[in-house]
Write an enzyme that holds these catalytic residues in place. Structure first.
Site, short mmCIF file in Angstrom:
data_model
loop_
_atom_site.label_atom_id
_atom_site.label_comp_id
_atom_site.label_asym_id
_atom_site.label_seq_id
_atom_site.Cartn_x
_atom_site.Cartn_y
_atom_site.Cartn_z
N ASP A 157 18.16 33.20 -23.95
CA ASP A 157 19.46 32.80 -23.39
C ASP A 157 19.28 31.40 -22.80
O ASP A 157 18.18 30.94 -22.57
CB ASP A 157 19.90 33.81 -22.30
CG ASP A 157 18.91 33.89 -21.13
OD1 ASP A 157 18.45 35.00 -20.81
OD2 ASP A 157 18.59 32.84 -20.54
N HIS B 290 10.09 31.70 -27.41
CA HIS B 290 10.69 32.56 -28.43
C HIS B 290 11.95 31.96 -29.02
O HIS B 290 12.76 32.67 -29.61
CB HIS B 290 10.99 33.95 -27.84
CG HIS B 290 9.75 34.70 -27.50
ND1 HIS B 290 9.74 35.82 -26.70
CD2 HIS B 290 8.44 34.48 -27.81
CE1 HIS B 290 8.50 36.28 -26.58
NE2 HIS B 290 7.70 35.47 -27.23
N CYS C 149 22.95 25.66 -44.72
CA CYS C 149 22.21 24.67 -43.94
C CYS C 149 22.91 23.31 -44.09
O CYS C 149 23.15 22.87 -45.22
CB CYS C 149 20.78 24.57 -44.45
SG CYS C 149 19.87 23.13 -43.80
N ASN D 203 8.44 40.86 -9.69
CA ASN D 203 9.03 41.77 -10.67
C ASN D 203 9.73 42.93 -9.95
O ASN D 203 9.41 43.25 -8.81
CB ASN D 203 7.94 42.30 -11.61
CG ASN D 203 8.50 42.59 -13.00
OD1 ASN D 203 9.16 41.76 -13.61
ND2 ASN D 203 8.25 43.80 -13.48
N1 APR Z 1 14.54 41.49 -11.31
C1 APR Z 1 13.23 41.35 -11.63
N2 APR Z 1 12.63 42.01 -12.65
C2 APR Z 1 13.42 42.84 -13.38
C3 APR Z 1 14.79 43.04 -13.12
C4 APR Z 1 15.35 42.32 -12.02
N3 APR Z 1 16.64 42.45 -11.68
N4 APR Z 1 15.27 43.95 -14.02
C5 APR Z 1 14.24 44.28 -14.81
N5 APR Z 1 13.13 43.63 -14.43
C6 APR Z 1 11.79 43.69 -15.03
C7 APR Z 1 11.42 45.07 -15.54
O1 APR Z 1 10.78 45.82 -14.53
C8 APR Z 1 10.45 44.71 -16.69
O2 APR Z 1 9.12 44.61 -16.19
O3 APR Z 1 11.81 42.85 -16.15
C9 APR Z 1 10.91 43.33 -17.14
C10 APR Z 1 11.63 43.34 -18.47
O4 APR Z 1 10.70 43.72 -19.47
P1 APR Z 1 11.14 43.68 -21.00
O5 APR Z 1 12.47 44.33 -21.15
O6 APR Z 1 9.99 44.17 -21.80
O7 APR Z 1 11.38 42.12 -21.31
P2 APR Z 1 10.28 41.01 -21.59
O8 APR Z 1 9.04 41.29 -20.82
O9 APR Z 1 10.95 39.70 -21.38
O10 APR Z 1 10.00 41.21 -23.17
C11 APR Z 1 9.13 40.27 -23.77
O11 APR Z 1 9.60 41.20 -25.94
O12 APR Z 1 11.14 42.06 -27.39
C12 APR Z 1 10.41 40.95 -27.08
O13 APR Z 1 11.01 38.75 -27.63
C13 APR Z 1 11.33 39.81 -26.76
O14 APR Z 1 10.99 38.04 -25.17
C14 APR Z 1 10.97 39.46 -25.33
C15 APR Z 1 9.56 40.01 -25.18
#
Ligand code: APR
Length: 234
Positions: free
Chosen positions: A92, A106, A133, A198
């Site tokens: 985003d 990414h 393209c 987190n």
């Molecule tokens: N504030 C802080 N942390 C949060 C919040 C919040 N409001 N809401 C959720 N989280 C935390 C969750 O506890 C979790 O540890 O954000 C994390 C989200 O984890 P994922 O959904 O796995 O996302 P991410 O780690 O960014 O995934 C990595 O995986 O699918 C691929 O390319 C995709 O970039 C992505 C990568």
């Protein structure tokens, strides 16, 4: 603050902007399979399905606003030019919307990539299954995002930045996807202090020197305020 800080962000930093995460309850990957929408094979097999998935995410991202966590990181970067690097796994544009500059590991939803010639251009809101393209005219336009099985961007630069940092901070990421999940170990091996901000424990929490648990929109501004007031960054 003389420290050089490398910050890694994940989907959690954008959760309070209304964008879903991937692996929380009701996360994106509980609704669609990665194999169906987020691999080069999926795009070759069913481009319409993949374009539809990213068109939906592009529309959601376009309708979202940065939250206090994005604004706090932009403020930290502004107040310490050249000493705060933000590496994001997110596609985003919320860090940029808050005024920050970021390294997109990414890729980004607002960019299109030609699978035939490698040309990049601003993505239309809705990409067609056979998006022409503008450079080579091939019907090979795809979202300029990194799919599973593809190499993330900026990896050499990130390795150098991690080795030279004073502090590595991970925000809103579950630590389940490499190479980003391995950055904390790279930092530790280089003697860099590490901090995790987190909502919950991640898969790599044990590797961090310190943790602060809470929603990003609260704990990130608090942390930035402490750093900017000369307080404890770690
Ligand atoms: N504030 C802080 N942390 C949060 C919040 C919040 N409001 N809401 C959720 N989280 C935390 C969750 O506890 C979790 O540890 O954000 C994390 C989200 O984890 P994922 O959904 O796995 O996302 P991410 O780690 O960014 O995934 C990595 O995986 O699918 C691929 O390319 C995709 O970039 C992505 C990568």
């Amino acid at each position: 603050m003389a420290d050089t800080i490398v910050i890694l962000t994940g989907a959690g930093i954008s959760a309070e902007s209304g964008l879903g995460t991937f692996r929380d309850t009701d996360g994106l990957w509980s609704k669609v399979r990665i194999e169906d929408v987020a691999t080069p094979e999926a795009f070759a097999r069913d481009p319409a399905r993949v374009q539809e998935f990213y068109n939906m995410r592009r529309t959601q991202a376009a309708g979202a606003a940065p939250n206090p966590a994005h604004h706090a990181l932009a403020r930290l970067q502004r107040d310490h030019p050249g000493r705060v690097v933000i590496v994001t796994q997110n596609v985003d544009g919320l860090h940029e919307a808050a005024g920050a500059t970021v390294l997109h590991m990414h890729g980004a939803l607002d960019r299109a990539l030609c699978a035939a010639c490698g040309h990049r251009w601003p993505a239309p809101a809705e990409m067609r299954p056979e998006e022409p393209c503008p450079a080579c005219d091939a019907p090979a336009g795809r979202p300029d995002v990194v799919w599973f099985g593809e190499m993330p961007h900026h990896m050499e630069e990130i390795a150098e930045l991690l080795a030279a940092a004073d502090l590595f901070v991970a925000i809103g990421t579950s630590g389940q996807v490499y190479p980003a999940a391995g950055f904390v170990q790279e930092a530790r091996l280089a003697g860099v202090e590490t901090l995790e901000l987190n909502l919950a424990e991640s898969d790599v929490s044990a590797a961090f020197d310190r943790h602060e648990i809470g929603p990003a929109s609260e704990i990130v501004p608090d942390w930035v305020d402490r750093v900017l007031s000369g307080g404890r960054a770690r």
